[in-house]
Design a protein around this motif. Structure first.
Motif, mmCIF file in Angstrom:
data_model
loop_
_atom_site.group_PDB
_atom_site.id
_atom_site.type_symbol
_atom_site.label_atom_id
_atom_site.label_comp_id
_atom_site.label_asym_id
_atom_site.label_seq_id
_atom_site.Cartn_x
_atom_site.Cartn_y
_atom_site.Cartn_z
ATOM 1 N N HIS A 264 0.713 3.994 -2.998
ATOM 2 C CA HIS A 264 0.121 5.300 -2.689
ATOM 3 C C HIS A 264 1.180 6.386 -2.474
ATOM 4 O O HIS A 264 0.986 7.537 -2.886
ATOM 5 N N ASP A 265 2.265 6.040 -1.805
ATOM 6 C CA ASP A 265 3.295 7.042 -1.496
ATOM 7 C C ASP A 265 4.508 6.957 -2.421
ATOM 8 O O ASP A 265 5.452 7.759 -2.294
ATOM 9 N N ASN A 266 4.498 5.959 -3.310
ATOM 10 C CA ASN A 266 5.627 5.715 -4.230
ATOM 11 C C ASN A 266 6.926 5.355 -3.518
ATOM 12 O O ASN A 266 7.993 5.395 -4.132
ATOM 13 N N GLN A 267 6.819 5.016 -2.267
ATOM 14 C CA GLN A 267 8.007 4.520 -1.564
ATOM 15 C C GLN A 267 7.589 3.667 -0.366
ATOM 16 O O GLN A 267 6.510 3.853 0.197
ATOM 17 N N ALA A 268 8.450 2.713 -0.039
ATOM 18 C CA ALA A 268 8.199 1.828 1.085
ATOM 19 C C ALA A 268 9.538 1.473 1.728
ATOM 20 O O ALA A 268 10.601 1.611 1.107
ATOM 21 N N HIS A 269 9.489 1.003 2.970
ATOM 22 C CA HIS A 269 10.700 0.721 3.726
ATOM 23 C C HIS A 269 10.787 -0.769 4.069
ATOM 24 O O HIS A 269 9.779 -1.410 4.346
ATOM 25 N N TYR B 80 8.866 3.925 -8.396
ATOM 26 C CA TYR B 80 8.704 3.504 -7.004
ATOM 27 C C TYR B 80 10.085 3.402 -6.350
ATOM 28 O O TYR B 80 11.070 3.091 -7.006
ATOM 29 N N GLN B 81 10.090 3.677 -5.080
ATOM 30 C CA GLN B 81 11.360 3.631 -4.343
ATOM 31 C C GLN B 81 11.208 2.754 -3.101
ATOM 32 O O GLN B 81 10.331 2.990 -2.275
ATOM 33 N N ARG C 240 0.835 -1.203 0.000
ATOM 34 C CA ARG C 240 0.000 0.000 0.000
ATOM 35 C C ARG C 240 0.873 1.258 0.000
ATOM 36 O O ARG C 240 0.624 2.207 -0.749
ATOM 37 N N ASP C 241 1.909 1.261 0.834
ATOM 38 C CA ASP C 241 2.818 2.412 0.864
ATOM 39 C C ASP C 241 3.512 2.594 -0.479
ATOM 40 O O ASP C 241 3.732 3.726 -0.935
#
Length: 368
Positions: free
Chosen positions: A110-115, A154-155, A106-107
């Motif tokens: 929606h946010d174009n980045q995830a950790h 995406y990052q 989802r991150d």
């Protein structure tokens, strides 16, 4: 020229008749090439890592599949809490943990980045760095693959955490190894040579006919090196704490107790070598070649044992310094107690009892 050829033939016959010389000439190089070729590698192969997937979505599963497809890692999946992850590291069963947070996909959408969190055991700095680099490379390859189909990139950001050695100080890795190496060499080699020297000079006969019991003669020869080895332990720890800024996180008393057990193991090994040899040169050769190289190769000090072939991993289990190296790292760096180290302690105690038993049975109170 005929005389020269005759002498050359004579020397060849001498060499070919001596099996020990042939073993040194041909057996040792072959063995070293085979062992060095398989053991001396810093590659990461089949390292056990733990995957904690709180997201359980398509993106996390695809990355896990990419990691599992590489030859570098052996993946174990588990749903653990942060405290349970730390406990798993303390047991020494895994080298790294990859944590996918809830809502990972989802991150990313929606946010174009995830950790992604990567936690590694940094008591072995080289292995920790390699595992981190390999995992980061796999994650970047997946990121590049998914960005081919989207205009907005995406990052995926790997967040790394090095347990027990966040500053990546070299002392955390080499101090336990140096302790194992120094104690092994001093205790084994000096004990073996000092007793064999008595045989060569003929003074052993005088000692054996003295009112002193023969077994106590042997122990008396080894006792000074026991005291000197304890002084070595104290000096190394003093320099580690005050010069290298490497504090002892666990019990100092337990560390000295385990060091004492390891020194006794090495002394009994030195006594065994001295009983089985009759010259200082042979005793020194066995002590150096038989103790120095195995300690450096099979203790885990320089090269990861899990990267070696299974037969060499089995061989490493009979090297006392391997178990002492694990003990010192666990006490000094991880701060563990005897509850976590009872197995290694029992193994060292068993080795000591075994070596002492066969040494006493092999000891002859008469010289021939």
């Amino acid at each position: 020229m005929k005389q020269f050829i005759a002498f050359v033939r004579k020397e060849f016959f001498h060499v070919l008749r001596d099996r020990r010389t042939l073993l040194i000439l041909f057996g040792m190089p072959i063995a070293q090439i085979l062992i060095f070729g398989f053991a001396l590698t810093n590659e990461v192969k089949d390292s056990e890592i733990l995957v904690v997937d709180y997201a359980k979505d398509d993106a996390s599963q695809q990355i896990i599949s990419e990691i599992g497809a590489s030859r570098y890692f052996d993946i174990r999946n588990a749903a653990l809490t942060h405290k349970e992850i730390l406990s798993t590291f303390q047991q020494g069963k895994i080298k790294a943990v990859v944590v996918f947070p809830a809502g990972f996909n989802r991150d990313l959408l929606h946010d174009n980045q995830a950790h992604i969190q990567i936690i590694t055991d940094a008591t072995d700095i080289n292995t920790a760095n390699m595992i981190t680099n390999y995992l980061t490379s796999i994650i970047r390859d997946y990121q590049t693959k998914i960005n081919e189909n989207f205009s907005i990139p995406y990052q995926i950001i790997p967040e790394t955490r090095m347990l027990y050695n966040p500053q990546l100080k070299g002392a955390h890795g080499f101090v336990p190894g140096v302790m194992a190496l120094v104690l092994m060499l001093v205790s084994v080699m000096m004990t073996a040579i000092s007793i064999v020297k008595e045989k060569e000079t003929g003074t052993m006969e005088i000692l054996l006919v003295s009112p002193f019991k023969p077994v106590l003669v042997i122990f008396a020869k080894a006792f000074p090196y026991f005291i000197l080895s304890l002084i070595n332990v104290t000096a190394i720890l003093f320099l580690s704490v005050f010069a290298l800024q490497l504090p002892v996180k666990g019990s100092l008393l337990l560390l000295f107790a385990e060091s004492t057990l390891f020194i006794i193991t090495c002394l009994t090994l030195g006594i065994f070598i001295s009983i089985k040899t009759d010259s200082q040169q042979i005793a020194m050769l066995i002590s150096l070649m038989g103790m120095l190289l195995p300690t450096m190769m099979f203790s885990g000090f320089l090269f990861p044992i899990e990267n070696m072939p299974v037969p060499l991993q089995v061989v490493s289990n009979i090297i006392p310094s391997k178990w002492y190296y694990i003990i010192v790292k666990s006490i000094m760096i991880k701060g563990l107690g005897i509850a976590a180290l009872w197995k290694e302690t029992l193994i060292l105690a068993g080795m000591t009892l075994f070596l002492l038993t066969i040494s006493l049975k092999s000891f002859k109170i008469r010289l021939q």
